[in-house]
Design a protein around this motif. Structure first.
Motif, PDB file in Angstrom:
ATOM      1  N   GLU A  81       0.834  -1.205   0.000  1.00  0.00           N
ATOM      2  CA  GLU A  81       0.000   0.000   0.000  1.00  0.00           C
ATOM      3  C   GLU A  81       0.867   1.253   0.000  1.00  0.00           C
ATOM      4  OE1 GLU A  81      -3.581   2.272   2.429  1.00  0.00           O
ATOM      5  OE2 GLU A  81      -2.778   0.393   3.216  1.00  0.00           O
ATOM      6  N   ALA A  84       2.151   1.623  -3.501  1.00  0.00           N
ATOM      7  CA  ALA A  84       1.119   2.052  -4.448  1.00  0.00           C
ATOM      8  C   ALA A  84       0.777   3.524  -4.258  1.00  0.00           C
ATOM      9  CB  ALA A  84      -0.132   1.186  -4.281  1.00  0.00           C
ATOM     10  N   PHE A  91      -4.018   7.332  -5.712  1.00  0.00           N
ATOM     11  CA  PHE A  91      -4.503   6.164  -4.965  1.00  0.00           C
ATOM     12  C   PHE A  91      -4.298   6.382  -3.472  1.00  0.00           C
ATOM     13  CE2 PHE A  91      -3.477   2.140  -2.831  1.00  0.00           C
ATOM     14  CZ  PHE A  91      -4.676   1.463  -3.030  1.00  0.00           C
ATOM     15  N   LEU A 175      -7.379  -0.758  -5.467  1.00  0.00           N
ATOM     16  CA  LEU A 175      -6.408  -0.492  -6.526  1.00  0.00           C
ATOM     17  C   LEU A 175      -6.991  -0.858  -7.888  1.00  0.00           C
ATOM     18  CD1 LEU A 175      -3.424   0.431  -6.872  1.00  0.00           C
ATOM     19  CD2 LEU A 175      -2.783  -1.982  -6.762  1.00  0.00           C
ATOM     20  N   SER A 178      -9.713   1.653  -9.382  1.00  0.00           N
ATOM     21  CA  SER A 178      -9.350   3.055  -9.643  1.00  0.00           C
ATOM     22  C   SER A 178     -10.103   3.628 -10.838  1.00  0.00           C
ATOM     23  CB  SER A 178      -7.844   3.180  -9.871  1.00  0.00           C
ATOM     24  OG  SER A 178      -7.133   2.866  -8.703  1.00  0.00           O
TER      25      SER A 178
END
Length: 567
Positions: A81, A84, A91, A175, A178
């Motif tokens: 996370e 990302a 995000f 994710l 998105s």
């Protein structure tokens, strides 16, 4: 505060390199990747859903068999996370509220408060619709190398589908969604609507106009999902206006359903009038403690939503508990499997700008012999290597100790510990005077043990403390007994018997584990400018091994969800 450490997942291309980024052993990663039927590594729970059309459907939730694999999934969720977020600044999408730090059901509902019109829709089989192929594609978009993307997608799924219940699944679902979120934002912007998503629960609100069912279904289908026909609904103000279980009719704030609040107020009134046991017996609650736990949970939930009345609600419930000398408690679970655990303890004094601290580390493991073998193996390699630096005679005499070994040996052992079979818990407090040492140590022990004993429900525990001239074995045994007896008195979850207490010398090899965990923590926490970068990297390598860190003086509690950061 310093920026959280971000691991670059674009670099690894082999299983060995990926295992380092995940903080697990190559063997464990290989076990997951090579499993023909991955479900054999997990427990499947089938939870009945609400009845629909006379039939009963189930929600499948997965649980990891072994704690090492469970910890690996937790570490992956946290580390990936952070990567990302760093790689994709958009995000998580601002409209995604499910399983995002700092966002919850109340925040989600608050976005829609006072709306005249509300549309609610659900995605059918949300998690199961996200395949390993879809994850693999998303990983490649983030810049992962092709072999690593494929391996990571398989590690994160069970037999090709994203499972509900594993730590990383909600983050990975967000994710993958998105583009879904972006398309709904564009659609809603044209109508001046508000859009949010809480996992598979979509909410769109507005004052004059809403998208059609066909428009919603089209976007969902274009992103590889399917609209649930049973759970599509539009309402007007004055009807049941609920988003993630909360009423949004009040423009100022979301509210818990009136029925729930009314029932809670009634229960608290009867508890005050007849006592909790009398009230619970009158409503047929078979076990009073179960009822107390249930009411406590309801109070906490309602207080978290109804913030204007939260303080009064908590005071009322706490007064009831205090007057009856009652508290929440969870009885031992007979079905819990028996485990043979070892707790290893060490303490250290830390010098900080604000004065000295005393820190206590508790390492829990079901493989103490493996920890011993790892330490002895590294010591043997170090001693026979004619080119290894440092004080070999001291290492040969007393083993691995953080403050005594050369930096090269220290780094090698920390790398091995990063995927060792253990967890670590640290408690620390100020030590203003040397004569306060014994009392402070016992205070730290009292802070650590209750939760550890509850987590070790129906297990046998052997406790090993490093010898300490300021604390006798009798004092340690008495402190352990106080905590254990307290859990027995409340019939709380606990070990199957009073844990044994041993005191061992510095030469017991597996005691090097809490010694090193404290050494790494102390260097990181004290923020010594001379070792700042090394200390930070060593702590980050072991961060997922530190399950809980607590400042006993302030009550500040650090964990994976609330990470410790120092200047």
């Amino acid at each position: 505060m310093n920026k959280p450490h971000v691991i670059d997942f674009t670099r690894p291309s082999t299983a060995e390199e990926l295992a380092v980024c995940l903080g697990i052993s190559v063997g464990l990663l290989g076990q997951v990747l090579s499993a023909g039927d991955q479900s054999s590594l997990y427990l499947e729970h089938r939870i009945p859903k609400k009845r629909t059309s006379g039939s009963v459907s189930v929600r499948i939730v997965w649980e990891v068999h072994h704690y090492l694999l469970r910890d690996a999934h937790r570490a992956f969720a946290r580390r990936f996370e952070a990567f990302a977020r760093d790689r994709d600044p958009t995000f998580p999408n601002p409209c995604a509220y499910g399983y995002v730090r700092g966002r919850g059901t109340r925040d989600n509902a608050e976005r829609h408060c006072g709306a005249t019109l509300l549309l609610r829709a659900d995605i059918e089989d949300f998690f199961a619709s996200i395949s390993s192929e879809r994850l693999n594609s998303r990983f490649l978009e983030l810049g992962l190398q092709t072999p690593a993307a494929a391996m990571l997608a398989k590690f994160a799924t069970i037999n090709g589908a994203l499972p509900l219940g594993l730590n990383a699944s909600p983050m990975l679902a967000n994710l993958v969604c998105s583009r879904l979120d972006e398309k709904f934002q564009e659609l809603c912007a044209r109508r001046d609507n508000t859009y949010t998503r809480y996992a598979d629960d979509i909410a769109i609100s507005g004052m004059h106009d809403l998208p059609t069912r066909e428009e919603v279904a089209s976007i969902i289908a274009a992103e590889g999902f399917q609209l649930s026909q049973r759970k599509f609904r539009t309402t007007k103000n004055g009807q049941a206006h609920f988003v993630t279980g909360l009423s949004i009719s009040d423009p100022s704030a979301p509210h818990v359903p009136r029925k729930l609040k009314r029932r809670l107020r009634q229960e608290l009134y009867y508890c005050q009038k007849f006592g909790t046991h009398g009230h619970l017996a009158a409503i047929g609650e078979q076990y009073a403690q179960t009822g107390i736990n249930r009411i406590d949970g309801t109070v906490r939930y309602v207080a978290s939503i109804e913030r204007r009345t939260a303080d009064q609600l908590r005071r009322t419930w706490n007064t009831i508990l205090y007057n009856e000398s009652a508290s929440t408690s969870y009885a031992p679970i007979a079905s819990n499997p028996f485990r043979d655990l070892t707790f290893l303890f060490d303490e250290s004094q830390i010098e900080t700008a604000d004065g000295p601290l005393l820190a206590l580390a508790c390492v829990t493991t079901d493989s103490p012999d493996e920890l011993t073998r790892t330490a002895n193996f590294l010591i043997r390699l170090y001693l026979v290597d004619p080119f290894s630096p440092g004080r070999k005679a001291k290492v040969e005499k007393v083993g691995l100790h953080f403050t005594d070994v050369h930096e090269d040996l220290r780094s090698k052992y920390i790398a091995l510990l990063s995927h060792g079979p253990f967890r670590c818990y640290v408690a620390f407090a100020a030590l203003p005077r040397p004569e306060d040492y014994g009392a402070t140590y016992r205070r730290l022990l009292h802070s650590i043990l209750p939760r550890r004993f509850q987590d070790a429900d129906r297990s046998a525990i052997s406790m090993v403390f490093e010898e300490n001239s300021q604390l006798s074995r009798q004092v340690l045994k008495a402190t352990v007994k106080e905590v254990y007896d307290g859990l027995v008195a409340k019939n709380n979850r606990r070990p199957i018997d009073l844990p044994s207490v041993q005191v061992a010398g510095k030469d017991q090899a597996n005691l090097s584990v809490p010694d090193f965990m404290l050494g790494v923590f102390s260097h990181y926490y004290s923020a010594d400018p001379k070792r700042q970068e090394i200390a930070r990297l060593q702590f980050e390598r072991l961060r997922d091994k530190y399950r809980h860190i607590v400042n006993v003086d302030t009550g500040q509690f650090y964990s994976r969800r609330h990470p410790l950061q120092v200047r």
